[in-house]
Design a protein around this motif. Structure first.
Motif, PDB file in Angstrom:
ATOM      1  N   GLU A  64       0.840  -1.199   0.000  1.00 17.78           N
ATOM      2  CA  GLU A  64       0.000   0.000   0.000  1.00 17.78           C
ATOM      3  C   GLU A  64       0.875   1.250   0.000  1.00 17.78           C
ATOM      4  O   GLU A  64       1.871   1.343   0.718  1.00 17.78           O
ATOM      5  CB  GLU A  64      -0.885  -0.009   1.245  1.00 17.78           C
ATOM      6  CG  GLU A  64      -1.888   1.121   1.255  1.00 17.78           C
ATOM      7  CD  GLU A  64      -2.814   1.050   2.454  1.00 17.78           C
ATOM      8  OE1 GLU A  64      -3.552   2.009   2.643  1.00 17.78           O
ATOM      9  OE2 GLU A  64      -2.775   0.056   3.183  1.00 17.78           O
ATOM     10  N   GLY A  65       0.518   2.192  -0.831  1.00 15.12           N
ATOM     11  CA  GLY A  65       1.255   3.438  -0.938  1.00 15.12           C
ATOM     12  C   GLY A  65       2.442   3.356  -1.888  1.00 15.12           C
ATOM     13  O   GLY A  65       3.076   4.367  -2.161  1.00 15.12           O
ATOM     14  N   GLN A  66       2.745   2.201  -2.361  1.00 11.09           N
ATOM     15  CA  GLN A  66       3.881   2.030  -3.266  1.00 11.09           C
ATOM     16  C   GLN A  66       3.454   2.391  -4.693  1.00 11.09           C
ATOM     17  O   GLN A  66       2.321   2.139  -5.099  1.00 11.09           O
ATOM     18  CB  GLN A  66       4.353   0.573  -3.216  1.00 11.09           C
ATOM     19  CG  GLN A  66       5.523   0.273  -4.113  1.00 11.09           C
ATOM     20  CD  GLN A  66       5.893  -1.216  -4.062  1.00 11.09           C
ATOM     21  OE1 GLN A  66       5.271  -1.994  -3.359  1.00 11.09           O
ATOM     22  NE2 GLN A  66       6.891  -1.595  -4.826  1.00 11.09           N
ATOM     23  N   ALA A  67       4.346   2.990  -5.431  1.00 10.85           N
ATOM     24  CA  ALA A  67       4.050   3.336  -6.826  1.00 10.85           C
ATOM     25  C   ALA A  67       3.966   2.057  -7.665  1.00 10.85           C
ATOM     26  O   ALA A  67       4.727   1.118  -7.468  1.00 10.85           O
ATOM     27  CB  ALA A  67       5.137   4.256  -7.383  1.00 10.85           C
TER      28      ALA A  67
END
Length: 194
Positions: A64-67
């Motif tokens: 989560e939150g990773q590109a």
């Protein structure tokens, strides 16, 4: 004693040899290799056809939150060139056409028999090509699926697991075939054997 027409006095009016009205023909066997090939029908003219190929999408893990990394499909091109020609031909003489009771049936058999002869030749080439392109000790990985293995049963005979592996390999290679039907009846065949 009977007089008039009898077998003894009129042998010229009795047919010694009788022939059926129909000609028997050999059983048309199925062409096994045709289920593994795609026959190209969109070849209007010329001698070379190019078919673009689009690869498969891939998956990747992410948090989560990773590109997210966007990937492209692999692409390719199949090029087919007509450089070999085959034929199947039969002839019938005018005298045979006039004199033979079965001339129409013989002529009607030309097209299906010639087609079958051409397709048998094509099938032989398909199997020869597939066999010639094999590499010893290679698992023939295609779309991340192994396409060559040794049977897992005793004495390297194919076991039930191998049929499932074969179906998986064929599906990964986009080959439509009847192995799903075989797999659906195998459990009942196994029960009958036991």
């Amino acid at each position: 004693m009977a007089s008039g027409f009898t077998v003894l006095t009129n042998e010229h009016l009795i047919r010694a040899n009788l022939y059926s009205r129909e000609i028997t023909r050999p059983f048309m066997d199925d062409l096994f290799a045709m289920r593994f090939v795609r026959t190209i029908t969109d070849f209007p003219d010329g001698t070379t056809l190019n078919i673009p190929r689009l690869g498969r999408a891939e998956t990747a893990d992410f948090a989560e939150g990773q590109a997210i990394k966007y990937n492209k499909f692999d692409t390719g091109n199949f090029t087919f060139t007509i450089d070999q020609y085959k034929y199947s031909a039969n002839a019938i003489s005018n005298k045979f056409k006039r004199d033979s009771f079965w001339s129409a049936e013989v002529q009607a058999a030309f097209a299906p028999e010639q087609h079958l002869a051409l397709m048998r030749g094509f099938e032989t080439r398909v199997f020869n090509r597939a066999n010639a392109s094999q590499t010893a000790s290679s698992q023939n990985i295609l779309n991340n699926a192994q396409h060559r293995w040794v049977g897992s049963g005793s004495a390297q005979v194919m076991a039930l697991k191998d049929f499932f592996l074969a179906e998986y390999a064929l599906r990964k290679a986009n080959v439509r075939c009847a192995i799903s039907w075989l797999l659906s009846i195998l459990p009942s065949l196994t029960r009958l054997k036991a």
